[in-house]
Design a protein around this motif. Structure first.
Motif: not given
Length: 533
Positions: A90-95, A122-127
């Motif tokens: 859930r908290l994994l940065p996109s890069n 896909i990320k929604e609401g910061g997660e």
């Protein structure tokens, strides 16, 4: 899995929610296992056909695994593992890529180790809401890595225990690569050489000055002769100034042009072994000198005592003959006692001389017919055999390399011993037997050489025997199991036998029981040590 009443626009399991069929085809053809996880549903929504190759499950079976994924995960606490992974995803940065190893159970029951790499889709609401991952089967490489790590650990432990280290040199390098163990041998800190490389001139600076030329000459000879192995011993002065003895062993590799291309070897500190060997040699030399001096003393002392004894016996006999009447009964008794004591002393000295000679190489060993020896011994004992009404049976004895005089003494003592300790109500029976010793029985006797062939001789009687606990004691010098008044002798006969047998690189022992007779057995080599049988 999706709830049954989920809306139609929800993502369907095992199907991509977007329309790029080319992308789906690409993922299906990936060499790795590819999957997509919906973090909201906490469920797999896509997995490619590589699941069959890696885990053995068909696509239909894989659909059911979505509901019971925990059934194939191998972990001590699956619930905690799942929570930790979901939080991480859930908290994994996109890069960033999340990489981890997970053990899964194959359909055949075996456990496979898979290396996972996951990225956010896909990320929604910061997660993150969807994660795509790839999994590679690294079971074999993981096993090899574990085995490698285990072997490295064992090698390091062995280097500490045996005070050794490994080294390697290759032609494209200007230095030798040392293991930590070798740094310990030389009392050097590996931190001073981060790349673990030591130039030869540094190594040579530790070589004991008197050994430098020897080492250089050996290396030149090795190169000129293109030897396949390096085997060298020399001394060093380590970094702390301590003298050490080093053994080098290495495998040499030459290229097609005959040039040295590679060296791989070990170096061991044998200082303690060298010290033990030097001390052992010193003690052996001292012991040998002491034994020689003792034997010489016994020989000289015994020899010098002969003359005064002969005079005592001779003058006693003259007194008895010339002054017998004047001496009276009491005087004659004293003369008789003196003469008997002098004769016993004479016999004891003769046996001491024989015992001393038994360990001295007074004659060279040569082929001896033991049949001839036995014949001479029986002739010497003819009167005693007749008086005892004894029967002596002797096998056809072999010819061996030995000392003739000592073989005569050996058989004489053993047969005479059998004739001595007889039962008063039974005719004595003495049997001399011989056979070829077997390899297992030779190996069972530490004093014998398993690479040598032996004959086993036995001298068995039907006399009074002895208690088994005295089987070793009877070979000791001056040991008697019976009083002098019962059986004559000096207590040296069997000790002489042992000396003779041992001087011929053999072994002697005894078996017996009270009232059941005694059996003496001894092993003699067919030929001298170093000559094949």
């Amino acid at each position: 899995m999706l709830p049954p009443n989920h809306q139609d626009n929800a993502v369907k399991p095992f199907a991509l929610s977007f329309s790029q069929s080319q992308m789906e085809a690409l993922l299906q053809n990936s060499p790795d296992l590819v999957y997509i996880v919906d973090l909201r549903l906490q469920s797999l929504i896509f997995i490619n056909e590589r699941v069959s190759d890696i885990l053995g499950y068909s696509m239909a079976e894989a659909e059911t695994l979505v509901q019971k994924l925990s059934s194939i995960v191998v972990h001590s606490d699956i619930a905690s593992l799942g929570e930790a992974l979901l939080t991480r995803f859930r908290l994994l940065p996109s890069n960033e890529t999340a990489e981890f190893h997970l053990k899964l159970r194959h359909k055949d029951g075996s456990v496979r180790t898979l290396r996972h790499r996951c990225r956010a889709m896909i990320k929604e609401g910061g997660e993150n809401t969807q994660i795509m991952g790839t999994a590679e089967d690294v079971t074999d490489s993981s096993s090899r890595e574990l085995a490698y790590q285990k072997n490295q650990y064992q090698l390091k432990e062995a280097e500490v225990i045996f005070k050794c280290g490994s080294w390697e040199w290759q032609s494209h390098e200007t230095c030798m690569r040392w293991s930590d163990g070798l740094f310990r041998v030389f009392e050097l800190s590996p931190d001073q050489y981060p790349d673990r490389c030591i130039e030869y001139k540094v190594y040579e600076s530790f070589i004991y000055q008197e050994d430098v030329v020897k080492v250089r000459n050996y290396v030149r000879q090795l190169l000129s002769e293109k030897r396949g192995t390096l085997d060298l011993e020399h001394r060093i002065i380590d970094a702390k100034g301590v003298l050490k003895y080093i053994t080098l062993r290495a495998k040499c590799y030459f290229d097609e042009k005959g040039k040295l291309a590679r060296l791989m070897g070990v170096a061991a500190d044998r200082t303690e072994i060298e010290s033990y060997q030097n001390e052992l040699e010193r003690r052996l030399i001292a012991l040998k000198k002491s034994n020689q001096e003792l034997e010489q003393f016994a020989y000289v002392a015994s020899h010098d005592l002969q003359e005064p004894l002969r005079k005592i016996i001779a003058f006693g006999e003259r007194l008895d003959k010339k002054y017998k009447e004047q001496l009276g009964t009491e005087g004659q008794f004293f003369i008789a006692r003196m003469t008997n004591a002098a004769n016993r002393m004479h016999g004891l000295i003769e046996d001491l001389l024989t015992y001393s000679r038994a360990s001295r190489q007074l004659e060279s060993q040569e082929p001896i017919s033991l049949n001839e020896v036995a014949k001479e011994v029986l002739e010497d004992l003819e009167v005693k055999i007749q008086d005892k009404k004894a029967v002596v049976e002797v096998d056809d004895l072999p010819t061996i390399e030995a000392q003739s005089t000592q073989m005569h003494q050996l058989f004489l003592n053993l047969i005479e011993n059998a004739l001595k300790f007889t039962k008063p109500d039974q005719e004595p029976m003495v049997q001399v037997r011989v056979r070829k010793a077997t390899l297992p029985e030779i190996k069972a006797i530490p004093q014998l050489n398993p690479h040598q062939s032996y004959f086993c001789f036995t001298v068995k009687d039907n006399g009074i025997g002895f208690e088994p606990q005295y089987a070793e004691q009877i070979f000791a010098i001056f040991q008697r199991l019976h009083g002098r008044s019962e059986y004559e002798g000096t207590g040296l006969g069997l000790a002489i036998c042992r000396k003779i047998v041992e001087s011929h690189q053999g072994y002697i022992g005894a078996r017996g029981n009270i009232g059941e007779g005694a059996e003496f057995y001894f092993y003699l080599p067919h030929r001298r040590s170093g000559v094949s049988a």
